[in-house]
Design an enzyme around this catalytic site. Sequence first.
Site, PDB file in Angstrom:
ATOM      1  N   TYR A 117      -2.836  -1.051  10.335  1.00 51.26           N
ATOM      2  CA  TYR A 117      -2.706  -1.191   8.878  1.00 51.26           C
ATOM      3  C   TYR A 117      -1.349  -0.671   8.405  1.00 51.26           C
ATOM      4  O   TYR A 117      -0.652  -1.325   7.625  1.00 51.26           O
ATOM      5  CB  TYR A 117      -3.842  -0.438   8.196  1.00 51.26           C
ATOM      6  CG  TYR A 117      -3.960  -0.688   6.715  1.00 51.26           C
ATOM      7  CD1 TYR A 117      -4.646  -1.799   6.239  1.00 51.26           C
ATOM      8  CD2 TYR A 117      -3.415   0.195   5.786  1.00 51.26           C
ATOM      9  CE1 TYR A 117      -4.776  -2.026   4.874  1.00 51.26           C
ATOM     10  CE2 TYR A 117      -3.542  -0.021   4.434  1.00 51.26           C
ATOM     11  CZ  TYR A 117      -4.220  -1.127   3.977  1.00 51.26           C
ATOM     12  OH  TYR A 117      -4.340  -1.356   2.629  1.00 51.26           O
TER      13      TYR A 117
ATOM     14  N   SER B  17       0.867  -1.177   0.000  1.00 49.52           N
ATOM     15  CA  SER B  17       0.000   0.000   0.000  1.00 49.52           C
ATOM     16  C   SER B  17       0.895   1.215   0.000  1.00 49.52           C
ATOM     17  O   SER B  17       2.065   1.140   0.397  1.00 49.52           O
ATOM     18  CB  SER B  17      -0.868  -0.001   1.265  1.00 49.52           C
ATOM     19  OG  SER B  17      -1.483   1.250   1.492  1.00 49.52           O
TER      20      SER B  17
END
Length: 260
Positions: free
Chosen positions: A155, A142
């Site tokens: 995350y 990401s």
Amino acid sequence: MFLKGKSAIVTGSTSGIGLAYARLLAAEGAHVMINGFGDAGEIEKERAALEAASGKALYSDADMTDGDAIGRMVAECRDKLGGPDIVISNAGIQHVAPVEEFPVDKWNAIIAINLSSTFHLMHHAVPLMKQAKWGRIITTASAHSLVASPNKAAYVAAKHGIAGLTKTVALETATYGITVNCISPGYVWTPLVEKQIPDTMKARGMTREQVMNDVLLDAQPTKAFVTVDQVAALALFLCRDEAQSITGANLSVDGGWTAQ
């Protein structure tokens, strides 16, 4: 069909980016094992479509929090499809909250599914790839593997971990014909992104439109969501022989987000 005769496992592939990966791999001839949760009828529909494209496709319901289940998934692929020659670790979940309010069970689940499952997948697949002297390992990281955003402690930690794990295993496998890379998308319009909007609305006191325009797309200079097909196209290139010298890389597909 340059992947004819190859087999692939794609985790988190019953929707979103993972399904796009699976579809492109199958279109190039790879037998694909998909994995994830969802409506059983929809999953079977997608599996059948992949099988029609490549000749064979399987579904595994392996729990990405269970390392032994991931090992059994790899063994099933080996026994029924061969390989695996390609593994794409894509399973992921999200939760948004300030660190002091972040539920411990959510932290544990995100680390397990977004990070530890990738370790288990590599742990079981790498020996088979070393025997074959060929392999492609791709992880979905990401933009949050490179930069941070507030209220996403687990995350961001997991995705930074994915980037480091990718580099490490790339070095360990560099002389075996195996490449290991991570793709770091910006905001892609997927069910995972859509599901985090209500939590962000609550955490920031914003409307849905404000979250989309002022939070999600604010980070991306293109002011547009990345598409699942754009991400999958890069993964497909990484499977080509021309990509043999690309290993240990963290490749951004983020509309310029991390260029800032």
